[in-house]
Design an enzyme around this catalytic site. Structure first.
Site, PDB file in Angstrom:
ATOM      1  N   SER A 119      -8.552  -5.813  -0.779  1.00  0.00           N
ATOM      2  CA  SER A 119      -8.156  -5.073  -1.995  1.00  0.00           C
ATOM      3  C   SER A 119      -6.834  -5.575  -2.558  1.00  0.00           C
ATOM      4  O   SER A 119      -6.630  -5.585  -3.773  1.00  0.00           O
ATOM      5  CB  SER A 119      -8.092  -3.570  -1.721  1.00  0.00           C
ATOM      6  OG  SER A 119      -7.017  -3.246  -0.870  1.00  0.00           O
ATOM      7  N   ASN A 140       4.464 -11.287   2.920  1.00  0.00           N
ATOM      8  CA  ASN A 140       3.517 -10.404   3.591  1.00  0.00           C
ATOM      9  C   ASN A 140       3.657  -9.005   2.998  1.00  0.00           C
ATOM     10  O   ASN A 140       4.749  -8.608   2.561  1.00  0.00           O
ATOM     11  CB  ASN A 140       3.824 -10.353   5.103  1.00  0.00           C
ATOM     12  CG  ASN A 140       2.876  -9.442   5.877  1.00  0.00           C
ATOM     13  OD1 ASN A 140       1.662  -9.508   5.696  1.00  0.00           O
ATOM     14  ND2 ASN A 140       3.437  -8.573   6.700  1.00  0.00           N
ATOM     15  N   ILE A 147       0.844 -15.913  12.156  1.00  0.00           N
ATOM     16  CA  ILE A 147       0.849 -17.271  11.598  1.00  0.00           C
ATOM     17  C   ILE A 147       1.712 -18.155  12.497  1.00  0.00           C
ATOM     18  O   ILE A 147       2.827 -17.794  12.848  1.00  0.00           O
ATOM     19  CB  ILE A 147       1.419 -17.261  10.162  1.00  0.00           C
ATOM     20  CG1 ILE A 147       0.591 -16.333   9.269  1.00  0.00           C
ATOM     21  CG2 ILE A 147       1.483 -18.689   9.599  1.00  0.00           C
ATOM     22  CD1 ILE A 147      -0.839 -16.772   9.042  1.00  0.00           C
ATOM     23  N   HIS A 162       3.340  -5.094   4.023  1.00  0.00           N
ATOM     24  CA  HIS A 162       3.238  -4.235   5.206  1.00  0.00           C
ATOM     25  C   HIS A 162       3.169  -2.780   4.743  1.00  0.00           C
ATOM     26  O   HIS A 162       3.959  -2.371   3.873  1.00  0.00           O
ATOM     27  CB  HIS A 162       4.442  -4.456   6.134  1.00  0.00           C
ATOM     28  CG  HIS A 162       4.348  -3.677   7.416  1.00  0.00           C
ATOM     29  ND1 HIS A 162       3.499  -4.038   8.449  1.00  0.00           N
ATOM     30  CD2 HIS A 162       4.953  -2.528   7.808  1.00  0.00           C
ATOM     31  CE1 HIS A 162       3.615  -3.146   9.422  1.00  0.00           C
ATOM     32  NE2 HIS A 162       4.481  -2.217   9.064  1.00  0.00           N
TER      33      HIS A 162
HETATM   34  C1  GRF Z   1      -3.153  -3.623   3.868  1.00  0.00           C
HETATM   35  O1  GRF Z   1      -3.042  -2.274   4.229  1.00  0.00           O
HETATM   36  C2  GRF Z   1      -1.848  -4.320   4.139  1.00  0.00           C
HETATM   37  O2  GRF Z   1      -0.740  -3.454   4.097  1.00  0.00           O
HETATM   38  C3  GRF Z   1      -2.016  -4.856   5.517  1.00  0.00           C
HETATM   39  O3  GRF Z   1      -3.371  -5.200   5.636  1.00  0.00           O
HETATM   40  C4  GRF Z   1      -4.138  -4.375   4.761  1.00  0.00           C
HETATM   41  C5  GRF Z   1      -5.041  -5.249   3.966  1.00  0.00           C
HETATM   42  O4  GRF Z   1      -5.896  -4.434   3.232  1.00  0.00           O
HETATM   43  N1  GRF Z   1      -1.171  -5.991   5.768  1.00  0.00           N
HETATM   44  P1  GRF Z   1      -6.835  -5.126   2.128  1.00  0.00           P
HETATM   45  O5  GRF Z   1      -7.769  -6.061   2.878  1.00  0.00           O
HETATM   46  O6  GRF Z   1      -5.942  -5.863   1.176  1.00  0.00           O
HETATM   47  O7  GRF Z   1      -7.547  -3.974   1.482  1.00  0.00           O
END
Ligand code: GRF
Length: 212
Positions: free
Chosen positions: A18, A112, A98, A114
């Site tokens: 997403s 990244n 990574i 988080h």
């Molecule tokens: C997200 O919640 C992000 O914070 C974490 O991994 C998840 C990825 O979700 N690092 P999506 O695949 O982008 O929906």
């Protein structure tokens, strides 16, 4: 449709993608002066790969034997990033640390997302629902999301953008995750647009947005 530009981006995913989709939709709206040159997935089963296929965005999943070997994985990623002339690597759920060799090669060009306000609730094992469960267990009144530069330790690179959300009395890990994910989709594309506009100044742990 994958518009080419002089700012190729790679997005690393493992799940629904997403955040990857949010970046591509921001590109389609003209909010990011770049294009997603390739998607790297830690599993062939990632839902985000369907979007990549439907929108003709190149994608690949490192083969298992390479995925498990940091030196070989770093070499494959370096080769692929060079082939696409990638200028920014975006980690969005990639379920593997990574390799340091790759991070050093791309210093200052890997970010990244988080799902918490780092440095709280970060580090090894702190991903997905575990983050939100820990926030609730601690009794926090706010949570949020962080876009940060990636260094060789989990979630310890300097933040670029952070945004908070309230934690509600009746929140579950799922309801909190959904509220946080919504702002992830706001701040990650924004961070990518800053890099695409060369508006990010990095001095040690100071990362500032200096609009050009
Ligand atoms: C997200 O919640 C992000 O914070 C974490 O991994 C998840 C990825 O979700 N690092 P999506 O695949 O982008 O929906």
């Amino acid at each position: 449709m994958n518009l080419s530009s002089n700012f190729p981006i790679a997005v690393f995913i493992s799940g629904s993608g997403s955040n990857f989709i949010a970046i591509d939709q921001a590109i389609q709206r003209g909010e990011i002066n770049g294009h997603i040159a390739c998607v790297v997935s830690s599993t062939e089963k990632a839902g985000g790969l369907n979007y990549a296929k439907e929108n003709r965005i190149d994608h690949f999943t490192p083969p298992g034997n390479i995925f498990k070997n940091d030196v070989e994985l770093a070499a494959l990623l370096q080769q692929k990033m060079r082939a696409y002339k990638v200028k920014l690597v975006v980690l969005a759920g990639f379920l593997k640390k990574i390799p340091a060799e790759f991070i050093n090669d791309f210093a200052g060009q890997i970010i990244n997302i988080h799902p918490a306000l780092l440095p709280s609730f970060g580090g090894k094992g702190m991903y997905g629902k575990y983050v939100h469960e820990a926030v609730l267990a601690y009794g926090c009144k706010i949570s949020g999301a962080t876009v940060h530069l990636v260094n060789s330790d989990y979630d310890t690179g300097p933040p670029l953008i952070q945004k908070s959300v309230p934690v509600l009395n009746d929140d579950s890990a799922e309801t909190l995750a959904a509220r946080v994910l919504k702002i992830e989709h706001e701040i990650l594309p924004k961070a990518v647009s800053y890099f695409a506009n060369n508006a990010v100044e990095i001095n040690g742990r100071s990362v500032q947005i200096i609009p050009k």
